[in-house]
Design an enzyme around this catalytic site. Structure first.
Site, short mmCIF file in Angstrom:
data_model
loop_
_atom_site.label_atom_id
_atom_site.label_comp_id
_atom_site.label_asym_id
_atom_site.label_seq_id
_atom_site.Cartn_x
_atom_site.Cartn_y
_atom_site.Cartn_z
N ASP A 1 0.78 -1.03 0.14
CA ASP A 1 -0.12 -0.04 -0.03
C ASP A 1 0.83 1.09 -0.20
O ASP A 1 0.51 2.11 0.51
CB ASP A 1 -0.99 -0.11 1.21
CG ASP A 1 -1.92 0.83 1.15
OD1 ASP A 1 -2.37 1.39 0.04
OD2 ASP A 1 -2.61 1.34 2.10
N ASP B 1 2.98 2.63 8.32
CA ASP B 1 1.92 1.79 7.85
C ASP B 1 2.13 0.40 7.25
O ASP B 1 1.95 0.18 5.91
CB ASP B 1 1.11 2.65 7.10
CG ASP B 1 0.43 3.81 7.82
OD1 ASP B 1 0.47 3.63 9.21
OD2 ASP B 1 0.11 4.88 7.28
#
Length: 219
Positions: free
Chosen positions: A153, A170
């Site tokens: 991502d 993340d």
């Protein structure tokens, strides 16, 4: 000491850890929300190639029950901590992983004083001014690829720019490219996401060449 960042699935808090009477250290505590406060929506595509040991928990997560959503939050916290550890060992510039407890991941705070480092997406640089950042991002992709993974991502929104040093954050959805049937698709999407942003900022490069080089590192 305050909230650094809020999101749909988790909030990042700034905390100070110290022994009484000694100087403390600032850390980031990423706390995934429980079933009552979050609409947990991580894609099942990231989970392909992974297994959950407790079959009861796995069924609850699949059915998206309240208990399952609570398990999912803890599962993603554990996944993020494991991913941070793997990335750190692989030489990827990530916040140093400190510990995981239930739905909270404690890690190095990347910033100056109490102010978090800005995201790369906030940069006002253009063209060749971004060359150093671009080279570092490619280096991050390469480090992941050499370890057999894709971020899954990656974008300018989860890349921090700490005075010219790029740090990736993340990571709960990190993908094992060999084990996940969509692994190469995730890797390609990572390349396209960051390449598109750099191209819009006037830095010319060939994303297909970057992707080809990464694939060559996988095998």
């Amino acid at each position: 000491m305050g909230v650094v960042k809020t999101g749909k699935e988790a909030d990042v808090h700034l905390i100070e850890r110290a022994v009484p009477g000694t100087p403390g250290v600032l850390l980031a505590a990423k706390r995934y929300r429980n079933a009552h406060h979050s609409d947990f929506h991580r894609s099942g595509a990231y989970e392909e190639g992974r297994t959950m040991r407790n079959t009861r928990d796995a069924r609850a997560v699949q059915r998206k029950t309240a208990y399952g959503r609570s398990v999912a939050a803890g599962h993603w916290a554990a996944s993020e901590f494991e991913a941070l550890c793997r990335a750190w060992r692989a030489g990827v510039p990530v916040p140093y992983p400190v510990q995981v407890s239930d739905t909270e991941v404690l890690m190095e705070f990347v910033g100056e004083g109490r102010t978090a480092a800005p995201r790369l997406a906030q940069s006002r640089r253009h063209g060749e001014e971004l060359r150093g950042a671009f080279d570092q991002v490619v280096g991050i992709l390469e480090a992941f690829a050499r370890a057999g993974f894709a971020h899954g991502d990656l974008s300018p929104y989860n890349l921090l720019d700490q005075d010219g040093r790029i740090v990736v954050i993340d990571l709960p959805q990190i993908v094992d490219v060999a084990a996940n049937p969509q692994g190469l698709d995730f890797l390609y999407r990572d390349v396209v996401n960051v390449s598109t942003w750099f191209a819009r900022r006037g830095l010319e490069h060939d994303p297909e060449e970057v992707f080809a080089d990464l694939v060559a590192m996988l095998w």
